[in-house]
Design a protein around this motif. Structure first.
Motif, mmCIF file in Angstrom:
data_model
loop_
_atom_site.group_PDB
_atom_site.id
_atom_site.type_symbol
_atom_site.label_atom_id
_atom_site.label_comp_id
_atom_site.label_asym_id
_atom_site.label_seq_id
_atom_site.Cartn_x
_atom_site.Cartn_y
_atom_site.Cartn_z
ATOM 1 N N ALA A 249 0.837 -1.206 0.000
ATOM 2 C CA ALA A 249 0.000 0.000 0.000
ATOM 3 C C ALA A 249 0.871 1.255 0.000
ATOM 4 N N ASP A 250 0.625 2.196 0.930
ATOM 5 C CA ASP A 250 1.366 3.455 0.923
ATOM 6 C C ASP A 250 2.520 3.477 1.913
ATOM 7 N N HIS A 251 2.764 2.356 2.591
ATOM 8 C CA HIS A 251 3.866 2.354 3.552
ATOM 9 C C HIS A 251 5.217 2.289 2.850
ATOM 10 N N VAL A 252 5.316 1.473 1.810
ATOM 11 C CA VAL A 252 6.561 1.352 1.042
ATOM 12 C C VAL A 252 6.201 1.377 -0.432
ATOM 13 N N MET A 253 6.730 2.375 -1.157
ATOM 14 C CA MET A 253 6.471 2.519 -2.586
ATOM 15 C C MET A 253 7.784 2.748 -3.310
ATOM 16 N N ALA A 254 7.892 2.232 -4.522
ATOM 17 C CA ALA A 254 9.146 2.326 -5.262
ATOM 18 C C ALA A 254 9.422 3.730 -5.793
ATOM 19 N N TRP A 255 8.358 4.530 -6.000
ATOM 20 C CA TRP A 255 8.530 5.810 -6.700
ATOM 21 C C TRP A 255 8.876 6.964 -5.774
ATOM 22 N N ALA A 256 8.570 6.856 -4.467
ATOM 23 C CA ALA A 256 8.786 7.968 -3.551
ATOM 24 C C ALA A 256 8.609 7.494 -2.117
ATOM 25 N N THR A 257 9.005 8.344 -1.182
ATOM 26 C CA THR A 257 8.750 8.029 0.222
ATOM 27 C C THR A 257 7.284 8.277 0.555
ATOM 28 N N SER A 258 6.814 7.635 1.590
ATOM 29 C CA SER A 258 5.449 7.807 2.060
ATOM 30 C C SER A 258 5.336 9.097 2.877
ATOM 31 N N ILE A 259 4.192 9.748 2.775
ATOM 32 C CA ILE A 259 3.925 10.931 3.600
ATOM 33 C C ILE A 259 3.610 10.479 5.022
ATOM 34 N N VAL A 260 4.290 11.071 5.983
ATOM 35 C CA VAL A 260 3.992 10.849 7.395
ATOM 36 C C VAL A 260 3.585 12.200 7.963
ATOM 37 N N ALA A 261 2.288 12.386 8.170
ATOM 38 C CA ALA A 261 1.750 13.699 8.505
ATOM 39 C C ALA A 261 0.925 13.630 9.779
ATOM 40 N N PRO A 262 1.435 14.200 10.886
ATOM 41 C CA PRO A 262 0.630 14.268 12.106
ATOM 42 C C PRO A 262 -0.625 15.136 11.867
ATOM 43 N N PRO A 263 -1.728 14.854 12.570
ATOM 44 C CA PRO A 263 -1.865 13.830 13.616
ATOM 45 C C PRO A 263 -2.267 12.453 13.101
ATOM 46 N N ASP A 264 -2.551 12.325 11.779
ATOM 47 C CA ASP A 264 -2.944 11.018 11.257
ATOM 48 C C ASP A 264 -1.800 10.019 11.306
ATOM 49 N N GLY A 265 -0.579 10.504 11.027
ATOM 50 C CA GLY A 265 0.589 9.628 11.006
ATOM 51 C C GLY A 265 1.557 9.959 12.116
ATOM 52 N N ALA A 266 2.545 9.073 12.304
ATOM 53 C CA ALA A 266 3.556 9.272 13.352
ATOM 54 C C ALA A 266 4.867 8.665 12.887
ATOM 55 N N MET A 267 5.954 9.431 13.003
ATOM 56 C CA MET A 267 7.247 8.966 12.530
ATOM 57 C C MET A 267 7.768 7.776 13.331
ATOM 58 N N ALA A 268 7.592 7.790 14.636
ATOM 59 C CA ALA A 268 8.065 6.658 15.441
ATOM 60 C C ALA A 268 7.369 5.377 15.009
ATOM 61 N N ASP A 269 6.066 5.460 14.738
ATOM 62 C CA ASP A 269 5.323 4.287 14.264
ATOM 63 C C ASP A 269 5.838 3.838 12.904
ATOM 64 N N TYR A 270 6.096 4.818 12.028
ATOM 65 C CA TYR A 270 6.565 4.484 10.682
ATOM 66 C C TYR A 270 7.896 3.728 10.737
ATOM 67 N N MET A 271 8.822 4.218 11.532
ATOM 68 C CA MET A 271 10.135 3.570 11.636
ATOM 69 C C MET A 271 10.016 2.167 12.241
ATOM 70 N N ALA A 272 9.153 2.013 13.235
ATOM 71 C CA ALA A 272 8.950 0.693 13.829
ATOM 72 C C ALA A 272 8.346 -0.273 12.818
ATOM 73 N N SER A 273 7.465 0.224 11.964
ATOM 74 C CA SER A 273 6.870 -0.624 10.932
ATOM 75 C C SER A 273 7.914 -1.058 9.901
ATOM 76 N N LEU A 274 8.838 -0.149 9.546
ATOM 77 C CA LEU A 274 9.932 -0.540 8.650
ATOM 78 C C LEU A 274 10.747 -1.669 9.267
ATOM 79 N N ASP A 275 11.055 -1.549 10.549
ATOM 80 C CA ASP A 275 11.846 -2.581 11.220
ATOM 81 C C ASP A 275 11.109 -3.921 11.222
ATOM 82 N N MET A 276 9.800 -3.891 11.446
ATOM 83 C CA MET A 276 9.018 -5.126 11.434
ATOM 84 C C MET A 276 9.070 -5.788 10.067
ATOM 85 N N LEU A 277 8.921 -5.003 9.008
ATOM 86 C CA LEU A 277 8.968 -5.570 7.661
ATOM 87 C C LEU A 277 10.352 -6.108 7.329
ATOM 88 N N LEU A 278 11.397 -5.440 7.810
ATOM 89 C CA LEU A 278 12.760 -5.912 7.547
ATOM 90 C C LEU A 278 13.010 -7.296 8.122
#
Length: 316
Positions: free
Chosen positions: A189-218
């Motif tokens: 979906a929009d978490h990992v895309m080949a063409w660009a980085t995903s938008i992380v925009a508070p308050p809907d999004g959170a950078m700490a959550d995004y980084m933790a999700s990358l680690d989980m996928l790795l």
């Protein structure tokens, strides 16, 4: 979460930033086979946030799951129904509740009787602060409500396919990827895309959550990703490491701008995103805010009151 010293040190092995791939033929309205039992149909809704359009995926042969039906778009709905002709739709999986991904689920469910599955309704990653407004409120499909909510790792299946839910908050609080675990395929979906980085925009999004999700996928070591926009990610582990490096570099850039005397997000954006399309500077400001929220939480940066777009920041 890594320690502050790890977060701010050069990445181990000098990992490169990702090589983004902007070559993509959307073939709007045409079903594109990607693998056995996997096909893509791209909505004709191009834009600075959607690239060439939103990707809808069909998984299965006789009975299928539709992943991210897309926005309310008549041409896309007709093309999707044509692609599904003669097949049973048992599940509609929604990755998250932005209006380019989820609204058509309601019409598709009414037409097919399929079960709608997702992590949950739309919600912010954190409560709004007093006086704060959500700049992306209009992009949220707040009316969305799944028939079945999915826990992380929960499995749903049909004839010849078996998908597991991977909670990947960061872009939104309810973001979910879906994996064909036995084949090493992830619909990212929009978490990992080949063409660009995903938008992380508070308050809907959170950078700490995004980084933790990358680690989980790795930790998964999957073979290929099919994202919400653009073409596939062919080497997910390398690309994920590159995304992690990219975000850490952005964090260091924010800290450096503050050390150089910038106090306001607008001033930081002008320097850090000097080569970025000005139409995206609003989203860039929200990305900087996401980094600042994380930095304030780590105790590296301070501001008066809660972090905000108009706040003034300084090194702790």
């Amino acid at each position: 979460m890594t320690s502050d010293s790890e977060e701010l040190s050069p990445e181990s092995g000098n990992e490169p930033t990702p090589e983004f791939v902007t070559r993509f033929e959307p073939a709007h309205g045409t079903l594109v086979p990607l693998a056995d039992g996997v096909a893509r149909l791209t909505v004709n809704n191009p834009g600075p946030f959607t690239f060439h359009g939103t990707n809808t995926y069909i998984v299965g042969e006789r009975s299928v799951c539709v992943i991210d039906p897309g926005p309310e778009d008549e041409a896309h709905f007709l093309a999707l129904m044509q692609a599904l002709k003669g097949r049973e739709v048992t599940h509609i999986a929604v990755s998250h509740t932005h209006r380019d991904h989820s609204p058509l689920a309601r019409r598709l469910k009414a037409e097919t009787g399929a079960i709608v599955v997702a992590e949950g309704p739309h919600r912010p990653a954190r409560p709004l602060f007093e006086g704060e407004t959500n700049p992306f409120a209009e992009s949220a499909d707040s009316d969305f409500s799944p028939d079945v909510t999915l826990a992380h790792g929960e499995i749903f299946e049909g004839d010849g396919w078996r998908l597991s839910a991977l909670h990947t908050p960061g872009h939104t609080a309810n973001h979910c990827a879906f994996a064909l675990d036995d084949r090493g395929i992830v619909f990212s979906a929009d978490h990992v895309m080949a063409w660009a980085t995903s938008i992380v925009a508070p308050p809907d999004g959170a950078m700490a959550d995004y980084m933790a999700s990358l680690d989980m996928l790795l930790e998964r070591q999957d073979r290929i990703y099919f994202p919400g926009h653009g073409g596939p990610v062919a080497d997910p582990p390398a690309f994920l490491r590159g995304l992690r490096t990219h975000r850490r570099m952005r964090e260091r850039a924010v800290l450096e701008r503050i050390r150089q005397g910038d106090r306001l997000i607008a001033d930081m954006v002008r320097v850090i995103y000097a080569s970025t399309d000005p139409r995206l500077h609003g989203a860039a400001a929200l990305s900087v805010l996401a980094h600042l929220e994380d930095l304030v939480d780590k105790g590296l940066v301070v501001t008066d009151g809660p972090p905000s777009l108009l706040g003034a920041y300084r090194i702790a």
